[in-house]
Write a protein that holds these residues in place. Structure first.
Motif, PDB file in Angstrom:
ATOM      1  N   ILE A   1      32.065 -38.432  84.755  1.00 15.79           N
ATOM      2  CA  ILE A   1      32.868 -37.220  85.040  1.00 15.79           C
ATOM      3  C   ILE A   1      33.463 -37.344  86.322  1.00 15.79           C
ATOM      4  N   SER A   2      33.646 -38.474  86.971  1.00 12.74           N
ATOM      5  CA  SER A   2      34.143 -38.469  88.475  1.00 12.74           C
ATOM      6  C   SER A   2      35.225 -37.587  88.759  1.00 12.74           C
ATOM      7  N   HIS A   3      36.231 -37.628  87.896  1.00 13.98           N
ATOM      8  CA  HIS A   3      37.423 -36.879  88.160  1.00 13.98           C
ATOM      9  C   HIS A   3      37.269 -35.354  87.797  1.00 13.98           C
ATOM     10  N   VAL A   4      36.452 -34.927  86.796  1.00 17.70           N
ATOM     11  CA  VAL A   4      36.279 -33.510  86.449  1.00 17.70           C
ATOM     12  C   VAL A   4      35.123 -32.838  86.792  1.00 17.70           C
TER      13      VAL A   4
ATOM     14  N   THR B   1      28.991 -39.400  88.530  1.00 16.98           N
ATOM     15  CA  THR B   1      30.279 -38.594  89.149  1.00 16.98           C
ATOM     16  C   THR B   1      30.242 -39.094  90.540  1.00 16.98           C
ATOM     17  N   THR B   2      31.560 -39.430  90.835  1.00 15.62           N
ATOM     18  CA  THR B   2      31.806 -39.564  92.272  1.00 15.62           C
ATOM     19  C   THR B   2      31.796 -37.982  92.899  1.00 15.62           C
ATOM     20  N   THR B   3      31.481 -37.941  94.273  1.00 14.90           N
ATOM     21  CA  THR B   3      31.204 -36.631  94.724  1.00 14.90           C
ATOM     22  C   THR B   3      32.640 -36.379  95.630  1.00 14.90           C
ATOM     23  N   HIS B   4      33.271 -37.214  95.690  1.00 21.70           N
ATOM     24  CA  HIS B   4      34.775 -36.790  96.384  1.00 21.70           C
ATOM     25  C   HIS B   4      35.985 -36.608  95.895  1.00 21.70           C
ATOM     26  N   LYS B   5      36.269 -36.027  94.538  1.00 24.25           N
ATOM     27  CA  LYS B   5      37.366 -35.716  93.903  1.00 24.25           C
ATOM     28  C   LYS B   5      37.401 -34.229  93.691  1.00 24.25           C
ATOM     29  N   THR B   6      37.359 -33.865  92.377  1.00 27.05           N
ATOM     30  CA  THR B   6      37.471 -32.211  92.475  1.00 27.05           C
ATOM     31  C   THR B   6      36.162 -31.684  92.898  1.00 27.05           C
TER      32      THR B   6
ATOM     33  N   GLY C   1      35.222 -41.176  79.966  1.00 27.14           N
ATOM     34  CA  GLY C   1      35.654 -40.854  81.289  1.00 27.14           C
ATOM     35  C   GLY C   1      36.831 -41.471  81.652  1.00 27.14           C
ATOM     36  N   ALA C   2      37.404 -41.035  82.545  1.00 28.73           N
ATOM     37  CA  ALA C   2      38.844 -41.699  82.867  1.00 28.73           C
ATOM     38  C   ALA C   2      39.179 -41.520  84.092  1.00 28.73           C
ATOM     39  N   THR C   3      40.226 -42.304  84.528  1.00 26.99           N
ATOM     40  CA  THR C   3      40.713 -42.173  86.050  1.00 26.99           C
ATOM     41  C   THR C   3      42.207 -41.405  85.769  1.00 26.99           C
ATOM     42  N   ALA C   4      42.676 -41.625  84.461  1.00 28.39           N
ATOM     43  CA  ALA C   4      44.208 -41.038  84.390  1.00 28.39           C
ATOM     44  C   ALA C   4      44.283 -40.665  83.081  1.00 28.39           C
TER      45      ALA C   4
ATOM     46  N   TYR D   1      26.321 -45.590  96.452  1.00 33.78           N
ATOM     47  CA  TYR D   1      27.349 -45.608  97.569  1.00 33.78           C
ATOM     48  C   TYR D   1      28.565 -45.067  97.321  1.00 33.78           C
ATOM     49  N   SER D   2      28.914 -45.139  96.195  1.00 31.52           N
ATOM     50  CA  SER D   2      30.047 -44.757  95.436  1.00 31.52           C
ATOM     51  C   SER D   2      30.314 -44.666  93.877  1.00 31.52           C
ATOM     52  N   GLY D   3      31.437 -44.374  93.506  1.00 29.02           N
ATOM     53  CA  GLY D   3      31.652 -44.037  92.075  1.00 29.02           C
ATOM     54  C   GLY D   3      31.158 -45.682  91.238  1.00 29.02           C
ATOM     55  N   SER D   4      32.019 -46.536  91.704  1.00 25.23           N
ATOM     56  CA  SER D   4      31.792 -48.007  91.061  1.00 25.23           C
ATOM     57  C   SER D   4      29.988 -48.263  91.397  1.00 25.23           C
ATOM     58  N   PRO D   5      29.657 -48.287  92.227  1.00 25.93           N
ATOM     59  CA  PRO D   5      28.009 -48.744  92.195  1.00 25.93           C
ATOM     60  C   PRO D   5      27.456 -47.847  91.549  1.00 25.93           C
ATOM     61  N   ALA D   6      27.776 -46.538  91.359  1.00 23.12           N
ATOM     62  CA  ALA D   6      27.015 -45.787  90.076  1.00 23.12           C
ATOM     63  C   ALA D   6      27.017 -46.272  88.897  1.00 23.12           C
ATOM     64  N   ASN D   7      28.423 -46.687  88.342  1.00 19.47           N
ATOM     65  CA  ASN D   7      28.551 -47.152  86.966  1.00 19.47           C
ATOM     66  C   ASN D   7      27.804 -48.328  86.876  1.00 19.47           C
ATOM     67  N   GLN D   8      27.763 -49.348  88.147  1.00 18.51           N
ATOM     68  CA  GLN D   8      27.251 -50.502  87.890  1.00 18.51           C
ATOM     69  C   GLN D   8      25.598 -50.694  87.757  1.00 18.51           C
TER      70      GLN D   8
END
Ligand SMILES: Cc1ncc(COP(=O)(O)O)c(C=O)c1O
Length: 429
Positions: A196-199, A220-225, A168-171, A91-98
């Protein structure tokens, strides 16, 4: 639009949000502006369907088109990232990592990730998150210079012997050395998970190295870069998935089955088929040659913003950027992250306050702000517009209490945004 007739109250709120996004600059590095095509797929009939399971193996009927939609998203993801398996249902990045932790670890086993206060994500082992409540979490910091200190990370890994390591990082404004992390992980026989959510958009665009060949699993999230809908994907290589049967053992060979079983039925029920459709559209867009230019411009814009801010005397963590984001220590200018965020908000520039490495302040009122260039680049802005934005940031952060200046600067930002409109044909009223 029917919404304005059936629910004018909600339509009004959406219209306000549309105008806010249109008239202001979103410089939060994790945000972007999706194409009208992605928006259309996201608002589609896919949301009506239940389709627990995977293409060809579902627990509900009526899947002839949904199967094709999900298969299309999967095939596009595999091709774009050059892997043999893609799960597009998280559903999103956090559930993917979970799901990855659920797939690879037993409760209580040890994982290691970048410390949240140094730029890591909550799901990489932060103390209040599932990743440290259900597993034993070890966190690594950055070095004093703001860069990842690979020798130190290797030392911690050898001492702690985690079973899974997140990179991987958020900042984090610099390139990730995936090969170096792979060496560290292999040394202690840990799974390496590259978040690689951010990049991910930068990787597709060829302006950041890919973790393929280094990491065992990629999330990876799909909604960032990547510029798709909110959502996420899990990518890996291994024997073809059969989610209906547990694999004979937990090993790299069976990663696709382990991941698929963790997402469904391990953690989720029915996938969001409208979201899957929109992910497929975004992946199609990311496969076009223009996307490479887009990714390269994101980085050029970030580097240009960094150069301007440095010339104005701002302190940047690690001294600059290699990617789409800058981490600015605003305390050197007598501000806090919270004040800087609020001041920039008042002139139509949205950023977010953020801790900086070795921060002595709290995450709620930290020393820094994060600034990113994906959204402004999507609007078509280049270095000359970045120069105007940097000038506004510089002026208002030097005079946060000057209301007349802020009014003038707000107008500059509004005029700039009007030259680079978003969704010109869209209205909720
Ligand atoms: C590195 C990283 N991983 C995971 C996530 C989680 O994504 P989401 O907010 O979609 O759950 C984020 C979000 O910021 C992130 O930066």
């Amino acid at each position: 639009m029917h919404l304005s007739k059936t629910d004018p109250e909600l339509a009004q709120l959406l219209q306000h949000e549309l105008i806010r996004e249109r008239d202001g600059l979103e410089l939060i590095p994790s945000e972007n502006i999706v194409s009208p095509a992605v928006l259309e797929a996201l608002g589609s009939v896919g949301t009506n369907k239940y389709s627990e399971g995977y293409p060809g193996k579902r627990y509900y009927g009526g899947q002839e088109f949904v199967d094709k939609i999900e298969s299309l998203a999967i095939e596009r993801a595999k091709k774009l990232f050059d892997v043999t398996h893609a799960n597009v249902q998280p559903y999103s990045g956090s559930p993917a990592n979970q799901a990855v932790c659920f797939a690879l670890l037993e409760p209580g086993e040890k994982l290691m990730g970048m410390h949240l206060l140094y730029g890591g994500h909550l799901t990489h082992g932060w103390k209040v998150n599932f990743s440290s409540k259900y597993y034993t979490a070890v966190q690594y910091p950055t070095g004093k210079d703001g860069y990842l200190d690979y020798d130190e990370i290797g030392r911690i890994a050898r001492e702690e012997k985690p079973k899974l390591i997140f990179i991987g990082a958020t900042a984090y404004p610099r390139i990730f050395d995936f090969a170096r992390f792979a060496e560290i992980a292999h040394d202690v026989d840990a799974y390496l998970v590259a978040d690689i959510s951010h990049v991910s958009g930068l990787i597709i665009g060829g302006v950041h190295p890919s973790p393929v060949g280094c990491a065992d699993v990629i999330t990876t999230t799909t909604h960032k870069t990547l510029r798709g809908p909110r959502g996420a994907m899990i990518l890996c290589n291994g024997e073809e998935s059969n989610f209906l049967k547990p694999p004979p053992e937990k090993s790299r060979r069976y990663l696709p089955t382990l991941i698929d079983r963790a997402v469904f039925p391990g953690l989720q029920g029915g996938p969001h088929d409208h979201q899957t459709a929109a992910i497929a559209v975004a992946l199609h867009e990311a496969a076009q040659p223009e996307f490479k230019e887009y990714a390269a411009q994101i980085v050029r814009n970030a580097k240009s913003l960094a150069d301007h801010l440095l010339s104005y005397g701002f302190t940047l963590i690690s001294g600059g950027t290699d990617n789409h984001m800058l981490l600015v220590d605003v305390t050197a200018k007598g501000l806090t992250g919270k004040i800087a965020e609020k001041t920039l908000d008042e002139v139509g520039i949205t950023v977010n306050k953020n801790t900086i490495p070795f921060d002595t302040r709290s995450p709620y009122d930290p020393s820094g702000i994060r600034i990113g260039t994906p959204s402004l680049t999507t609007r078509g802005m280049k270095e000359s517009e970045v120069a105007i934005i940097a000038d506004v940031i510089n002026r208002v952060l030097h005079h946060p209490d000057d209301d007349a200046l802020k009014r003038r600067c707000h107008q500059i930002i509004k005029d700039l945004c009007a030259q680079f409109p978003i969704y010109p044909d869209l209205s909720y009223l």
